[in-house]
Design an enzyme around this catalytic site. Structure first.
Site, mmCIF file in Angstrom:
data_model
loop_
_atom_site.group_PDB
_atom_site.id
_atom_site.type_symbol
_atom_site.label_atom_id
_atom_site.label_comp_id
_atom_site.label_asym_id
_atom_site.label_seq_id
_atom_site.Cartn_x
_atom_site.Cartn_y
_atom_site.Cartn_z
ATOM 1 C CG ASP A 21 -32.312 -35.697 -16.676
ATOM 2 O OD1 ASP A 21 -32.675 -34.560 -16.505
ATOM 3 O OD2 ASP A 21 -31.660 -36.196 -17.581
ATOM 4 C CE1 TYR B 19 -30.938 -29.447 -10.517
ATOM 5 C CE2 TYR B 19 -31.084 -30.630 -8.410
ATOM 6 C CZ TYR B 19 -31.576 -29.560 -9.309
ATOM 7 O OH TYR B 19 -32.382 -28.589 -9.057
ATOM 8 C CG PHE C 4 -37.448 -28.767 -9.865
ATOM 9 C CD1 PHE C 4 -36.682 -28.110 -10.610
ATOM 10 C CD2 PHE C 4 -38.582 -29.237 -10.126
ATOM 11 C CE1 PHE C 4 -37.069 -27.676 -12.032
ATOM 12 C CE2 PHE C 4 -39.053 -29.071 -11.389
ATOM 13 C CZ PHE C 4 -38.549 -28.129 -12.202
ATOM 14 C CG HIS D 98 -38.132 -25.268 -17.258
ATOM 15 N ND1 HIS D 98 -36.928 -24.874 -16.255
ATOM 16 C CD2 HIS D 98 -38.221 -26.516 -17.016
ATOM 17 C CE1 HIS D 98 -36.643 -25.723 -15.774
ATOM 18 N NE2 HIS D 98 -37.101 -26.963 -16.222
#
Length: 234
Positions: free
Chosen positions: A76, A78, A89, A198
């Site tokens: 989701d 920031y 990102f 990740h």
């Protein structure tokens, strides 16, 4: 609340674009309106919703379905005002780069032989056909994951499935458990699926760095006559 500040208003403007993404069930069966209403209800209750309404659908606007060459999924946006602008990102904040993005860009720089970028804005990737889509398109300030259960995930699943069905050759870069779960939606006979841990520095397995997703994706695309992506950032 002015319509220009609402997700419902952003949805209305997105519909006017006649984007190929609008054929997804999410936009046809009322799901989009229900999610937009839920998000706007949180804003009306006093929550600071991010990113700004006009950026909520940025990933779909900048990367139409018929131009997708690669897919990168995030969780989701920031949760700090000014940081997110609708692309997974991607970062436009004024502070140092978020830790996960810093890892991603260090890997990219190593693979391409380019300097590590000082900017975290990934718009250049999106304009080249890299779908940078989050599992939830909105979040609340200071509350990471706040909108993960509002219904946005249906859009992510349908977008991945549509890319798999309609595009001839796409590289799916799936990092972390939530993104890797979408691998089942991809036709591996047609597409490349590159799975890794990740990029977060908190990933104890440290199974992202060294996987060379950018060069591997480009090599695979080139083999199929698809122009490679210039991952370098100014």
């Amino acid at each position: 609340m002015p319509e220009s500040d609402t997700v419902a208003g952003a949805l209305s403007r997105f519909r006017a674009s006649e984007s190929p993404w609008l054929a997804l069930p999410f936009f046809q069966n009322g799901s989009a309106e229900r999610v937009a209403a839920a998000v706007d209800a949180r804003r009306a209750a006093g929550a600071t919703v991010l990113p700004p309404a006009d950026s909520v659908f940025a990933a779909l606007i900048l990367t139409p379905l018929d131009r997708v060459r690669a897919v990168i999924l995030g969780q989701d946006p920031y949760p700090t005002p000014g940081d997110a602008h609708g692309l997974a990102f991607s970062y436009r904040g004024k502070r140092r780069l978020p830790a996960s993005l810093k890892v991603i860009l260090a890997e990219m720089a190593e693979e391409t032989g380019s300097p590590v970028p000082t900017s975290g804005d990934l718009t250049a990737w999106a304009r080249q056909g890299v779908l940078l889509l989050n599992t939830a398109l909105t979040v609340e300030a200071g509350k990471s994951g706040a909108h993960l259960k509002l219904g946005w995930s249906a859009l992510t699943d349908q977008a991945v499935a549509a890319v798999s069905a309609e595009q001839p050759a796409v590289a799916f870069l799936l990092w972390g458990a939530p993104a890797r779960q979408r691998a089942a939606l991809v036709d591996r006979a047609k597409h490349l699926v590159l799975e890794a841990g990740h990029p977060s520095p908190l990933n104890r397995r440290a199974d992202f760095r060294g996987t060379r997703p950018f060069s591997r994706a480009n090599a695979w695309l080139a083999e199929r006559g698809v122009p490679p992506i210039d991952w370098r950032l100014a």
